[in-house]
Every structure is written in structure tokens, then in C-alpha cells.
Design an enzyme around this catalytic site. Structure first.
Site, mmCIF file in Angstrom:
data_model
loop_
_atom_site.group_PDB
_atom_site.id
_atom_site.type_symbol
_atom_site.label_atom_id
_atom_site.label_comp_id
_atom_site.label_asym_id
_atom_site.label_seq_id
_atom_site.Cartn_x
_atom_site.Cartn_y
_atom_site.Cartn_z
ATOM 1 N N CYS A 1 -0.282 5.911 -3.908
ATOM 2 C CA CYS A 1 0.667 6.335 -2.883
ATOM 3 C C CYS A 1 1.869 5.406 -2.940
ATOM 4 C CB CYS A 1 0.035 6.238 -1.497
ATOM 5 S SG CYS A 1 -1.351 7.352 -1.267
ATOM 6 N N SER B 1 -4.603 3.890 -3.175
ATOM 7 C CA SER B 1 -5.294 5.158 -3.422
ATOM 8 C C SER B 1 -6.521 4.938 -4.295
ATOM 9 C CB SER B 1 -4.393 6.261 -3.957
ATOM 10 O OG SER B 1 -5.039 7.500 -3.708
ATOM 11 N N HIS C 1 -14.618 8.714 -16.025
ATOM 12 C CA HIS C 1 -15.897 9.319 -16.415
ATOM 13 C C HIS C 1 -16.001 9.232 -17.933
ATOM 14 C CE1 HIS C 1 -15.742 10.932 -12.342
ATOM 15 N NE2 HIS C 1 -14.502 11.274 -12.631
#
Length: 128
Positions: free
Chosen positions: A88, A68, A73
Site C-alpha cells: 500500500c 501489505s 508458493h
């Protein structure tokens, strides 16, 4: 699609400033931690924001994983970071690998305060 999504808002990070404001440093950290945890990086895109005076500002980036993704940020001006690690669990349970990546990145960032959440995603089977 069943998986584990780890989400963090990190405040007042006490790491080396370059981790929050240098694209290459942050990308290397994220990709290496994913690989070291046994996940499979397929590619990465990290963007370097710049101040009007040409000085480095925050970074936003994503590591796309076969399992995944990791997204991060940074806001170096305040020392704040948001971090998402989602894996996943289709062909194997990757939850411990996700937790390892998540914790190692937190250990590097050294936040003074944080809000962390674990979200189980997908159809979770009822326990017998």
C-alpha cells in the site's frame, strides 16, 4: 488502498534446491528481503508440504507486512514458483521497496523463464 501489486509466475528456477523445498530457508529469505528493503514484517506463516514417503515437497507462505504482504508458493518437482508482493502507498510510496524485494527474490530463485506483471491498485488520480 492505493498501491503496487507485483505478480510473477517463475519457471524452471535454478536456485539451490533448499530454497524451494525447505520452509525455514524460504521463510528466512522472504522475511529478510522485506526487512532489508525497508518494509515492516508483522508476522509470517509458511507451510511445509510433504511427500507420502516423508520427503520435503513444496512450500507455501505469506509475510504479513504493515504495508501489505508477500506471498509465495513453490513446486520443487518442476522448479516453479508463484510470487506476489503487494504494498500500500497510503502514508508513503512503497513502490521502490516492493520492486527491490521482488527483484531480490527473483535473483535468488534464478528462473529460466518468467511472466511478471505490475498492477497499480486503488483509485489512481488522473494526470493533469
Amino acid at each position: 488502498m492505493n498501491g503496487l501489486h507485483l505478480i510473477a509466475d517463475l519457471y524452471d528456477c535454478q536456485c539451490t534446491p533448499a530454497v524451494l523445498e525447505d520452509r525455514a530457508v524460504l521463510e528466512r529469505l522472504c522475511v529478510d528481503e522485506c526487512r532489508d528493503a525497508g518494509l515492516t514484517p508483522l508476522g509470517a506463516y509458511f507451510y511445509q508440504f510433504m511427500h507420502d514417503d516423508g520427503q520435503k515437497a513444496g512450500v507455501t507462505g505469506t509475510v504479513v507486512l504493515a504495508e501489505s504482504h508477500l506471498a509465495i508458493h513453490t513446486w520443487p518437482e518442476s522448479g516453479d514458483v508463484t510470487l506476489d508482493v503487494y504494498v500500500c502507498n497510503f502514508s508513503r510510496d512503497n513502490s521502490d521497496r516492493a520492486r527491490q524485494v521482488f527483484q531480490r527474490v527473483l535473483d535468488t530463485l534464478k528462473p529460466r523463464d518468467s511472466a511478471c506483471h505490475e498492477v497499480l491498485r486503488g483509485k489512481i488520480p488522473a494526470e493533469a
